[in-house]
Design an enzyme around this catalytic site. Structure first.
Site, PDB file in Angstrom:
ATOM      1  N   GLY A 103       0.801  -1.224   0.000  1.00 33.21           N
ATOM      2  CA  GLY A 103       0.000   0.000   0.000  1.00 33.21           C
ATOM      3  C   GLY A 103       0.825   1.261   0.000  1.00 33.21           C
ATOM      4  CB  CYS A 104       3.567   2.405   1.962  1.00 28.76           C
ATOM      5  SG  CYS A 104       4.532   0.951   2.281  1.00 28.76           S
ATOM      6  CB  ILE A 105       4.124   2.110  -4.087  1.00 34.43           C
ATOM      7  CG1 ILE A 105       4.853   2.699  -5.284  1.00 34.43           C
ATOM      8  CG2 ILE A 105       2.747   1.706  -4.515  1.00 34.43           C
ATOM      9  CD1 ILE A 105       6.299   2.610  -5.242  1.00 34.43           C
TER      10      ILE A 105
ATOM     11  CB  THR B 198       7.966   3.392  -1.703  1.00 36.81           C
ATOM     12  OG1 THR B 198       8.113   3.683  -3.086  1.00 36.81           O
ATOM     13  CG2 THR B 198       6.922   4.313  -1.129  1.00 36.81           C
TER      14      THR B 198
END
Lengths: 105, 410
Positions: A103-105, B198
């Site tokens: 989820g954290c891209i 990320t």
């Protein structure tokens, strides 16, 4: 490839340092990963979060976000940060033997 | 007569309307686009507004102008989608039946999700640059700012254009340097991520960039609230960061209509099949762009790559052909790094951004994960490409699937 000795076996890790094969995971492995993350003891509340993450991953192929953990695991955000300091979703996923949440891209 | 209904006339919805208008027979299909706003903004340009590089009025065009003549445009917000009855109910209660639905309702910022963020000082010492109003107010504020501690805070992931916060910092460094006041400004990034970005390789490279430019980072910061009296950010673990000027990337969420329809996740993003772009569990419904919950960047380039696949999927679906096309999560982003230079990253679901040359392996002209002037011109030129080629849904000279050729595995 990175490896780590966990539960008496040499296990492969992915690029983020999480377990490469989640089938190698067991509770002893979880306790040893937690120790390397500075969590000396896994309490029932820790296990509730870890098991919730594993069940979501099993169904959906990704680990839940912090927001979803708060909404559905029954543990509030403040407590999540006390249980898994500096990033509950990332840390709980690692201890649960799952890849870093996508989820954290 | 069958009905193709597209919710959202942004990047994704406009490209799909153009592609489908060319392909679907007018005797068989009606096409409708619904959007609550008349104006189409070139969102990648917002980043440049606070630094007076672009003016907001240069970034906006009428939505209708980019839709083909046969497409009906309805200016209305959406009340909800009833996927069981295959209809969409508009704000005024009117119901539109569909045979095929494309959800392209995007994502927006929600500062009200963070305690204290919207209260006292929003628009005066606390700003966003993800909205036209926010970016313009910040531009006005920066013109007379005397300096102090500039904190850029990311509330929560995922956000639209995950590289935009870094670009903002690079541009701020150049802006204050050119005004001869860099020594009066302390530039600081506060992020819930463990580093600058990320993925591991790009996080390291971009982290080194920040360091070289004298920009400090507080990683792993889970923002709990903003304390307006003491002008500080407070994390869930009670750690604190003080600011004089707060530039916030608030929580990003999908359209409220998604929540009203009961088809979204905790952030109102629609669970979407990562290869086929169909909405999970809903018949004849597809999702594209920022509205999806896919583990791909929320960015126009992703919407563009998705549109190529979604067009194929819909034509396969309509013509009853065996499914072939699959989305690979491809994203391609220019990163403005200040002083007339830029970087470029190219990645997908499985492969992180790597150094190399693009689009021709070994040749370029663009340099991947490294700085060059031509990358900067690529970024500026892209505004023209966006309005004149991308939205029209015509082929761009870039492979739709990410290619490993030209990338160095590190």
């Amino acid at each position: 490839m990175q490896t780590a000795i966990l539960g008496g076996k040499t296990l492969a890790l992915d690029a983020d340092g999480n377990l490469a094969d989640r089938k190698e995971w067991n509770e002893e492995v979880a306790r040893e990963i937690a120790a390397t993350e500075g969590i000396a003891e896994l309490t029932p509340q820790h296990w509730a979060v870890i098991n919730f993450m594993r069940s979501v991953f099993e169904k959906e192929g990704d680990s839940p976000s912090i927001r979803r953990l708060t909404k559905e695991s029954g543990v509030d955000t403040k407590t999540l940060y006390q249980l898994f300091p500096k990033g509950p979703a990332k840390k709980a996923a690692r201890i649960a033997g799952l890849p870093k949440p996508k989820g954290c891209i | 007569m069958r009905h193709m209904l597209i919710l959202g006339g942004g990047t994704a919805g406009t490209i799909m309307a153009n592609k489908l208008a060319r392909a679907l027979d007018e005797r068989d299909w009606r096409i409708t686009v619904v959007d609550g706003k008349e104006e189409h903004y070139y969102q990648p340009g917002f980043l440049f507004v606070p630094f007076d590089i672009y003016r907001m009025r240069d970034l906006v065009r009428p939505r209708r102008q980019y839709l083909p003549g046969r497409v009906r445009f309805i200016l209305s917000s959406i009340d909800h989608i009833d996927a069981g009855k295959k209809k969409v109910v508009l704000a005024n209660g009117e119901a539109l039946r569909y045979d095929c639905l494309i959800i392209g309702t995007g994502a927006d910022i929600h500062p009200e999700q963070t305690e204290g963020l919207l209260d006292e000082g929003w628009g005066r010492s606390k700003f966003d640059f993800y909205t036209p109003l926010g970016a313009e107010r910040l531009a006005r504020f920066l013109k007379t700012w005397q300096g102090g501690r500039l904190v850029l805070s990311i509330a929560e992931m995922p956000i639209k254009c995950p590289v935009a916060p870094l670009e903002f910092l690079f541009l701020a460094d150049a802006y204050f340097t050119e005004r001869g006041m860099r020594d009066k400004v302390d530039i600081h990034l506060v992020t819930p991520l463990s580093g600058a970005f990320t993925k591991p390789t790009s996080s390291r490279v971009l982290g080194e960039f920040l360091e070289r430019k004298g920009i400090s980072v507080t990683p792993d910061f889970g923002l709990a609230r903003v304390d307006n009296d003491e002008k500080k950010l407070v994390a869930w673990d009670d750690s604190e960061v003080k600011y004089d000027l707060l530039v916030s990337i608030p929580t990003n969420m999908g359209d409220p209509a998604i929540a009203r329809s009961g088809i979204g996740n905790e952030l109102n993003f629609v669970p979407t099949n990562r290869q086929t772009l169909s909405a999970e569990g809903l018949e004849d419904v597809f999702v594209i762009g920022d509205a999806t919950n896919l583990p791909a960047s929320k960015a126009g380039s992703v919407a563009h790559f998705e549109s190529e696949i979604l067009f194929e999927k819909i034509m396969e679906h309509i013509e009853g052909r065996a499914p072939r096309a699959q989305f690979d999560g491809h994203a391609n982003c220019f990163i403005e790094s200040g002083y007339g230079k830029g970087m470029l990253i190219d990645f997908n679901y499985e492969t992180e951004p790597l150094p190399g040359a693009f689009p021709l392996p070994g040749v370029g002209p663009f340099k991947l994960l490294g700085e060059s002037a031509i990358n900067h011109y690529g970024k500026l030129m892209f505004r023209w490409v966006y309005w004149n080629l991308l939205l029209r849904g015509v082929e761009l000279p870039i492979a739709n699937e990410m290619l490993m050729a030209g990338k160095q595995v590190v």
